[in-house]
Scaffold this motif. Structure first.
Motif, short mmCIF file in Angstrom:
data_model
loop_
_atom_site.label_atom_id
_atom_site.label_comp_id
_atom_site.label_asym_id
_atom_site.label_seq_id
_atom_site.Cartn_x
_atom_site.Cartn_y
_atom_site.Cartn_z
N SER A 146 0.54 -0.77 0.28
CA SER A 146 -0.18 0.22 -0.14
C SER A 146 1.34 0.72 -0.27
O SER A 146 1.85 1.00 0.72
CB SER A 146 -1.11 0.00 0.99
N LYS A 147 0.51 2.01 -0.54
CA LYS A 147 1.12 3.08 -1.06
C LYS A 147 0.26 4.35 -0.15
O LYS A 147 -0.50 4.69 -0.87
CB LYS A 147 2.06 3.58 -2.25
N LYS A 148 1.16 5.75 -0.11
CA LYS A 148 0.32 6.76 0.36
C LYS A 148 0.61 8.49 0.10
O LYS A 148 1.90 8.26 -0.47
CB LYS A 148 0.19 7.08 1.77
N THR A 149 0.06 9.56 -1.40
CA THR A 149 0.35 10.44 -1.28
C THR A 149 0.87 11.39 -1.21
O THR A 149 -0.55 11.61 -0.02
CB THR A 149 -0.41 10.48 -2.56
N VAL A 150 1.58 11.95 -0.46
CA VAL A 150 1.57 13.63 0.68
C VAL A 150 1.94 14.53 -0.35
O VAL A 150 2.76 14.37 -1.10
CB VAL A 150 2.64 12.93 1.71
N THR A 151 2.35 15.41 0.86
CA THR A 151 2.56 16.52 0.42
C THR A 151 2.83 17.22 1.53
O THR A 151 3.40 17.11 2.38
CB THR A 151 1.50 17.94 -0.25
N GLU A 152 3.72 18.95 1.05
CA GLU A 152 4.81 19.31 1.92
C GLU A 152 3.84 19.74 2.94
O GLU A 152 4.37 20.19 4.31
CB GLU A 152 5.47 21.08 1.74
N GLU A 153 2.83 20.44 3.12
CA GLU A 153 1.59 20.25 3.51
C GLU A 153 1.19 19.24 5.03
O GLU A 153 1.35 19.67 5.99
CB GLU A 153 0.25 20.05 3.47
N ASP A 154 1.94 17.93 5.11
CA ASP A 154 1.25 17.02 5.88
C ASP A 154 2.60 16.86 7.14
O ASP A 154 2.50 17.02 8.12
CB ASP A 154 1.42 15.80 5.17
N PHE A 155 4.00 17.90 6.33
CA PHE A 155 4.80 18.05 6.94
C PHE A 155 5.15 19.56 7.48
O PHE A 155 6.28 20.35 7.80
CB PHE A 155 6.25 17.71 6.38
N ALA A 156 3.59 19.91 7.76
CA ALA A 156 4.01 21.34 7.79
C ALA A 156 4.78 22.06 9.35
O ALA A 156 5.05 23.32 9.24
CB ALA A 156 2.90 22.16 7.38
N ASP A 157 4.11 20.91 9.84
CA ASP A 157 4.99 21.01 11.76
C ASP A 157 6.59 20.96 12.07
O ASP A 157 6.51 21.07 13.05
CB ASP A 157 3.53 20.45 12.55
N ARG A 158 6.94 19.81 10.60
CA ARG A 158 7.83 19.41 11.54
C ARG A 158 9.28 20.79 11.73
O ARG A 158 9.13 21.57 10.69
CB ARG A 158 8.51 18.48 10.16
N GLU A 159 10.28 20.67 12.54
CA GLU A 159 11.35 21.92 12.37
C GLU A 159 11.86 21.10 11.77
O GLU A 159 12.35 20.20 10.90
CB GLU A 159 12.00 21.39 14.21
N LYS A 160 12.90 22.43 10.93
CA LYS A 160 13.74 22.09 9.62
C LYS A 160 15.17 21.59 10.62
O LYS A 160 15.25 22.28 11.02
CB LYS A 160 13.70 23.53 9.09
N LEU A 161 15.55 21.07 9.27
CA LEU A 161 16.95 20.19 10.17
C LEU A 161 17.50 20.15 8.91
O LEU A 161 17.47 19.47 8.48
CB LEU A 161 16.86 19.07 11.42
#
Length: 676
Positions: free
Chosen positions: A513-528
């Motif tokens: 099974s595969k899932k499509t994601v976008t930048e919005e899905d990770f908008a809350d992640r700290e940029k490292l």
């Protein structure tokens, strides 16, 4: 009497009166697939997967609820049953939006569990990381240094800032393991009495030998070169891959019981037929060792040499006088290896001739950048028109000036000659690094395809000879990256093992099974920021062949590994849904339509609930009701919009939920994840 006799799949068994067909089959060692059944709760019959066919009964029975009777004849895998299960699974998977495996794993030609070993590196367990890597890849320290890492191309961390440095993490862990007192070595099965010849000691041959030896077969590698390693030794320069590292990894493969015979040329020292007759199976992994011609007038002149031939001569320590001015034709990683090797051999002026622009170059950006730092000059939009010479020795290259036209089949814009525009380049040596081809001398009994390459079945890797298999650069599509050859070899080892056991079982990629994601899905992640590999300065490194990379320190490696988003499902190895989906050939796309809008929920305090993965089997609801006696979970909504949600009524219920976790333990799909 409480005991009755019945027949399941042609075998007579004894069961207890009142047993369900599911229980009777299980007690007899026969698996009937189910998703919604659990012994701790009452029968529910929601998934429809446990259906079976019984003689004299027109409808399919649900094995979880139908009871056995004297003389009953049951078929758990009839055509009708399989069709029903397939439809049930396709319906479930058509609305299942979980990532079985991370995109890094799926994009690795060898299927290496990148997510798994990166997590172990983050936890400081390098030995366990290497153990995970070596389930697919026996040369992690070597490949970690040279792989163009397609895993990183697919890494979703790029949707946050930059991909994980997966390849360098691999070699960080592998180097630590190699430096330990007891480097990881997998267990070897008891001897099977079967023997396998592997012809070719490159990455594919070494990989196949590794896995076949682990399975208990006696493996002998025959290789034409003085040492094992193939293109890893003779096609990749020392400054990228120190041969001492490669030697250590090869020694670990040899320690599994693999016999290694070097300087054996097929057709000269021994015939292919002699080898094939002396072993139970043979794997041909001879690679592509000949350089392709540029088809340029004058290429017969002294001083014109193929890229692979040049790198091999340097690796063997052969004397080679390249002069002061060297031109390399090509835009791939071999061309970068050649031009940077020429710099280290003392050439004063090194040029790369490439008919497109830098944007179209297939070589890795870091290779191009480091070559430029070392003084290599790139002549983009030029192509050799003729090699000119005096007294049989090359002196000049006549270059056709190019421009970009329309895109070709690969999507890259095709180079078009500018009529009448030429330039001339003084040279002492031209290195043509435009590709590789296979030398099939000695293997005339093997069937070739229309490209003159060994033809092997896509799923069994079998050639026209029943006991002969072939993988890697010498087969089908021709030369590719090392990790692709390694991936084929690992899969072929499984097929050859089945062949030696009497049944040649083809390899098929598992359904996931595969899932499509976008930048919005990770908008809350700290940029490292991505960890940068420390490297020797250009001025220092260009004068020798010592390794240019300095390696990650422990702190940098651990922090880099912690950047992983852990995209793949935490429950993949134990997921009943995906296991049953791969038991049958399914095609969920034929039922694709509107999808549920999923969500993540942490209201269960110590459990994360992923609605995208929920199949509404109801196990969690029933376990909470019947086992935990709390009734926190329930079905909400009707029809297509039905979901499962919790309801907390008091503090005691919340406290109980924090420590219970029985629902997550029963979940068959990974929809419930226990949080630490």
């Amino acid at each position: 009497m409480n005991e009755i006799k019945l027949t399941i799949n042609g075998t007579e068994i004894t069961a207890h009166k009142g047993d369900t067909i599911l229980t009777a089959a299980k007690n007899a060692g026969i698996e009937i697939p189910t998703l919604c059944h659990h012994e701790s709760v009452k029968v529910f019959g929601a998934c429809g997967l446990c259906v079976v066919e019984a003689e004299g009964i027109p409808k399919l029975l649900r094995a979880c609820s139908a009871t056995v009777s004297e003389g009953m004849v049951v078929n758990t895998e009839s055509e009708r049953v399989v069709k029903a299960r397939r439809v049930a699974l396709e319906l479930l998977m058509s609305d299942h939006k979980g990532d079985c495996l991370g995109p890094c794993v799926l994009n690795c030609p060898a299927g290496t569990n990148c997510q798994g070993y990166v997590k172990k590196i983050a936890e400081g367990d390098d030995r366990e990381a290497v153990k995970i890597i070596k389930e697919k890849l026996p040369l992690p320290a070597s490949i970690g240094r040279v792989c163009p890492h397609p895993c990183e191309t697919a890494c979703r961390r790029a949707l946050v800032e930059e991909p994980l440095s997966i390849a360098f993490l691999k070699y960080f862990a592998a180097d630590n393991d190699l430096a330990s007192d007891n480097p990881y070595k997998p267990d070897v099965a008891e001897p099977t009495g079967k023997s396998v010849a592997v012809i070719g000691g490159g990455p594919a041959g070494l990989t196949a030998a590794n896995f076949l030896a682990i399975k208990g077969h006696k493996v002998t590698i025959f290789d034409a070169m003085p040492k094992m390693g193939g293109m890893l030794r003779y096609g990749i320069p020392e400054y990228r891959l120190p041969k001492a590292v490669l030697d250590k990894e090869i020694a670990l493969i040899e320690a599994l019981g693999v016999e290694m015979k070097n300087n054996i040329k097929i057709g000269k020292d021994i015939t292919f037929e002699e080898i094939n007759q002396s072993f139970d199976a043979t794997l041909v992994a001879i690679g592509a060792w000949n350089s392709m011609s540029t088809r340029t007038k004058g290429e017969e002149l002294e001083g014109v040499i193929g890229g692979i031939d040049f790198l091999r001569k340097v690796s063997l320590g052969e004397e080679i006088n390249i002069g002061k001015n060297v031109a390399v034709v090509g835009g791939g990683n071999t061309a970068m290896d050649a031009c940077r090797t020429a710099v280290r051999l003392g050439a004063e002026n090194v040029y790369v001739i490439y008919r497109r622009t830098r944007a179209e170059m297939p070589a890795e950006d870091i290779e191009i950048e480091e070559a430029m730092e070392e003084g290599v000059e790139f002549l983009f939009l030029t192509n050799p028109d003729e090699y000119l010479g005096e007294d049989g020795k090359i002196t000049q290259v006549k270059l056709q000036v190019m421009e970009l036209g329309e895109p070709d089949e690969s999507g890259r814009r095709s180079p078009v000659a500018k009529e009448g525009e030429f330039r001339y380049l003084d040279v002492d040596t031209v290195i043509a690094a435009i590709g590789q081809k296979v030398n099939v001398h000695g293997f005339e009994s093997l069937e070739l395809n229309n490209r003159g390459i060994i033809s092997a079945d896509e799923y069994t890797f079998r050639t026209n000879l029943p006991s002969v298999f072939a993988v890697g650069d010498a087969t089908n599509r021709g030369a590719s990256i090392a990790i692709a050859a390694i991936g084929e070899a690992q899969k072929a080892s499984e097929v050859i093992d089945s062949f030696l056991k009497g049944d040649c079982i083809p390899y098929f990629a598992p359904f996931v099974s595969k899932k499509t994601v976008t930048e919005e899905d990770f908008a809350d992640r700290e940029k490292l920021p991505r960890a940068k590999m420390p490297c020797r300065s250009a001025e220092e490194r260009k004068h020798d062949f010592k390794e240019i990379n300095l390696g990650f320190c422990e702190e940098v490696a651990r922090n880099e590994a912690r950047r992983c988003l852990e995209c793949g499902c935490h429950d993949y190895e134990d997921c009943s849904l995906i296991r049953h989906a791969n038991r049958y050939t399914i095609n969920p796309s034929r039922f694709m339509g509107e999808l549920h809008k999923g969500f993540l929920e942490s209201d269960l305090v110590s459990i994360e609930r992923n609605q995208d993965k929920c199949i509404l089997c109801g196990l969690c609801v029933r376990v909470c009701d019947e086992v935990a006696k709390k009734g926190i979970l329930g079905f909400v909504g009707r029809g297509f919009d039905t979901v499962i949600k919790p309801e907390f009524n008091n503090a005691d219920t919340i406290a109980c939920c924090m420590t219970c976790r029985k629902c997550a333990e029963a979940c068959p799909t990974g929809a419930l994840k226990i949080l630490k």
